[in-house]
Design a protein around this motif. Sequence first.
Motif, mmCIF file in Angstrom:
data_model
loop_
_atom_site.group_PDB
_atom_site.id
_atom_site.type_symbol
_atom_site.label_atom_id
_atom_site.label_comp_id
_atom_site.label_asym_id
_atom_site.label_seq_id
_atom_site.Cartn_x
_atom_site.Cartn_y
_atom_site.Cartn_z
ATOM 1 N N MET A 223 -1.660 3.554 10.499
ATOM 2 C CA MET A 223 -2.303 2.284 10.160
ATOM 3 C C MET A 223 -3.774 2.518 9.856
ATOM 4 N N GLY A 224 -4.265 1.893 8.784
ATOM 5 C CA GLY A 224 -5.665 1.993 8.404
ATOM 6 C C GLY A 224 -6.061 0.770 7.603
ATOM 7 N N ASN A 225 -7.239 0.798 7.010
ATOM 8 C CA ASN A 225 -7.728 -0.353 6.254
ATOM 9 C C ASN A 225 -7.648 -0.145 4.755
ATOM 10 N N GLU A 226 -7.975 1.054 4.274
ATOM 11 C CA GLU A 226 -8.084 1.281 2.829
ATOM 12 C C GLU A 226 -6.847 1.941 2.232
ATOM 13 N N ALA A 230 -6.692 5.872 -2.557
ATOM 14 C CA ALA A 230 -8.101 5.754 -2.912
ATOM 15 C C ALA A 230 -8.695 7.157 -3.032
ATOM 16 N N THR A 231 -9.646 7.321 -3.935
ATOM 17 C CA THR A 231 -10.209 8.644 -4.204
ATOM 18 C C THR A 231 -10.635 9.364 -2.932
ATOM 19 N N GLU A 232 -11.307 8.645 -2.037
ATOM 20 C CA GLU A 232 -11.825 9.274 -0.824
ATOM 21 C C GLU A 232 -10.723 9.635 0.178
ATOM 22 N N ASN A 233 -9.508 9.099 -0.018
ATOM 23 C CA ASN A 233 -8.409 9.375 0.917
ATOM 24 C C ASN A 233 -7.363 10.335 0.348
ATOM 25 N N ILE A 234 -7.604 10.858 -0.836
ATOM 26 C CA ILE A 234 -6.619 11.728 -1.477
ATOM 27 C C ILE A 234 -6.300 12.947 -0.619
ATOM 28 N N ALA A 235 -7.297 13.500 0.059
ATOM 29 C CA ALA A 235 -7.039 14.673 0.907
ATOM 30 C C ALA A 235 -6.032 14.347 2.002
ATOM 31 N N PHE A 236 -6.118 13.140 2.550
ATOM 32 C CA PHE A 236 -5.167 12.707 3.580
ATOM 33 C C PHE A 236 -3.764 12.610 2.982
ATOM 34 N N TYR A 237 -3.655 11.947 1.835
ATOM 35 C CA TYR A 237 -2.351 11.809 1.182
ATOM 36 C C TYR A 237 -1.758 13.174 0.845
ATOM 37 N N GLU A 238 -2.549 14.045 0.234
ATOM 38 C CA GLU A 238 -2.026 15.339 -0.200
ATOM 39 C C GLU A 238 -1.569 16.185 0.987
ATOM 40 N N HIS A 239 -2.306 16.105 2.087
ATOM 41 C CA HIS A 239 -1.931 16.890 3.266
ATOM 42 C C HIS A 239 -0.546 16.492 3.768
ATOM 43 N N PHE A 240 -0.307 15.191 3.908
ATOM 44 C CA PHE A 240 0.967 14.766 4.487
ATOM 45 C C PHE A 240 2.090 14.705 3.465
ATOM 46 N N SER A 241 1.775 14.523 2.205
ATOM 47 C CA SER A 241 2.828 14.625 1.193
ATOM 48 C C SER A 241 3.323 16.065 1.100
ATOM 49 N N ASN A 242 2.419 17.022 1.234
ATOM 50 C CA ASN A 242 2.833 18.428 1.233
ATOM 51 C C ASN A 242 3.693 18.746 2.449
ATOM 52 N N LYS A 243 3.356 18.175 3.583
ATOM 53 C CA LYS A 243 4.180 18.396 4.773
ATOM 54 C C LYS A 243 5.576 17.804 4.578
ATOM 55 N N LYS A 244 5.624 16.593 4.015
ATOM 56 C CA LYS A 244 6.925 15.959 3.775
ATOM 57 C C LYS A 244 7.781 16.805 2.840
ATOM 58 N N LYS A 245 7.165 17.430 1.858
ATOM 59 C CA LYS A 245 7.913 18.202 0.860
ATOM 60 C C LYS A 245 8.243 19.618 1.318
ATOM 61 N N ASN A 246 7.402 20.215 2.144
ATOM 62 C CA ASN A 246 7.494 21.655 2.371
ATOM 63 C C ASN A 246 7.771 22.090 3.805
ATOM 64 N N VAL A 247 7.679 21.173 4.765
ATOM 65 C CA VAL A 247 7.908 21.545 6.162
ATOM 66 C C VAL A 247 9.218 20.910 6.621
ATOM 67 N N ASP A 248 10.163 21.749 7.017
ATOM 68 C CA ASP A 248 11.522 21.281 7.301
ATOM 69 C C ASP A 248 11.555 20.142 8.317
ATOM 70 N N GLU A 249 10.823 20.263 9.427
ATOM 71 C CA GLU A 249 10.925 19.251 10.477
ATOM 72 C C GLU A 249 10.339 17.905 10.050
ATOM 73 N N TRP A 250 9.576 17.883 8.955
ATOM 74 C CA TRP A 250 9.026 16.640 8.434
ATOM 75 C C TRP A 250 9.958 15.971 7.422
ATOM 76 N N ASN A 251 10.954 16.681 6.936
ATOM 77 C CA ASN A 251 11.785 16.161 5.839
ATOM 78 C C ASN A 251 12.506 14.879 6.187
ATOM 79 N N ASP A 252 13.040 14.800 7.400
ATOM 80 C CA ASP A 252 13.882 13.665 7.774
ATOM 81 C C ASP A 252 13.122 12.569 8.509
ATOM 82 N N VAL A 253 11.812 12.711 8.622
ATOM 83 C CA VAL A 253 11.013 11.723 9.336
ATOM 84 C C VAL A 253 10.460 10.699 8.350
#
Length: 322
Positions: A223-226, A230-253
């Motif tokens: 949960m957050g506000n923005e 958003a440009t300033e949050n792209i690093a957050f998105y990319e970090h967890f999108s990569n985990k969802k795509k590439n880390v097995d234990e994150w795939n089904d969560v």
Amino acid sequence: FEGAVGSVGDENEVDDSEEREDANDDDKDNDDANDQVETITEGMNMGTEATIEGDATFYLMSDGANNVAFWESQLSALDVEQSGAKFLVHLGSASRRVDDCARSAYTKAKESLTNTPVPVYSLPGNFDWPECSDPESGWKHYQDHMMNINTNWDTATDYVVYRQQERPENFSFLWKRVLFVGIHMVTNSDADETNERVMDNIQWVNQNVEKHQMENIDAIFVMGNERLLATENIAFYEHFSNKKKNVDEWNDVLFVYSRRSGISGLSRDIGGVTDLHELRVGSEWPIMDVRVQTGNVAGIQFRTVSSRIGRASGSGGQDGVI
């Protein structure tokens, strides 16, 4: 959901009379805050219902709460027995642009929210400090009156709330196999502050997954506000999108990021990443009633709390479902 969120009267007048209140109120709020800061440790207590499968039901709201008479009436009449909601999270901002972070804005929001029959957790928004004419003063008011607003209720036993030691506005708890993580996501022109804060947010989510252990987690509800993209949050998105795509234990969560918006709605599979969704929470009344299902198939349902107290309805009578 389009058009399901209404607005509340005329709240454009700023009343600064409370600016002159005794500073002892601030001292009391700071004393309360000390009761709730805990750090995540090995073998930590997670609560009696942390890992039990079932429906995790709660409320989300954003903006508003300055019209005390209106919000006292609406929030105090929420039928939590009918909904099953365990808590409410206010996604910011407590202050409005017109308030320019006057102390009275935060005290009014707190006065309104403390009428809620379930514990309330607060996150900062853009109008709470970065867009103030005096950001430092706005941040102090937020810390004094909103950051630890949950200490106005009895300490929860079904789940245990933890706060990031370096950034205590960030909180977390595991309930019904849903890892709830509140983070400080705002827009700020100070690039250094933004980068440091976003990195702290990434670390906080990862630390919680590690300590609560993925085997106990069916869904991660951030949960957050923005905006997530958003440009300033792209690093957050990319970090967890990569985990969802590439880390097995994150795939089904199931990974859901919820944030403040003008109109409620849902964006599924952000950037083509399966089970990474953004839930938009419309400002003002009605607030959102959310249910996260855990067990064999994790999913989420959301609907707005109607003005007929205690009952819920989606736009056109339909619930939003993932």
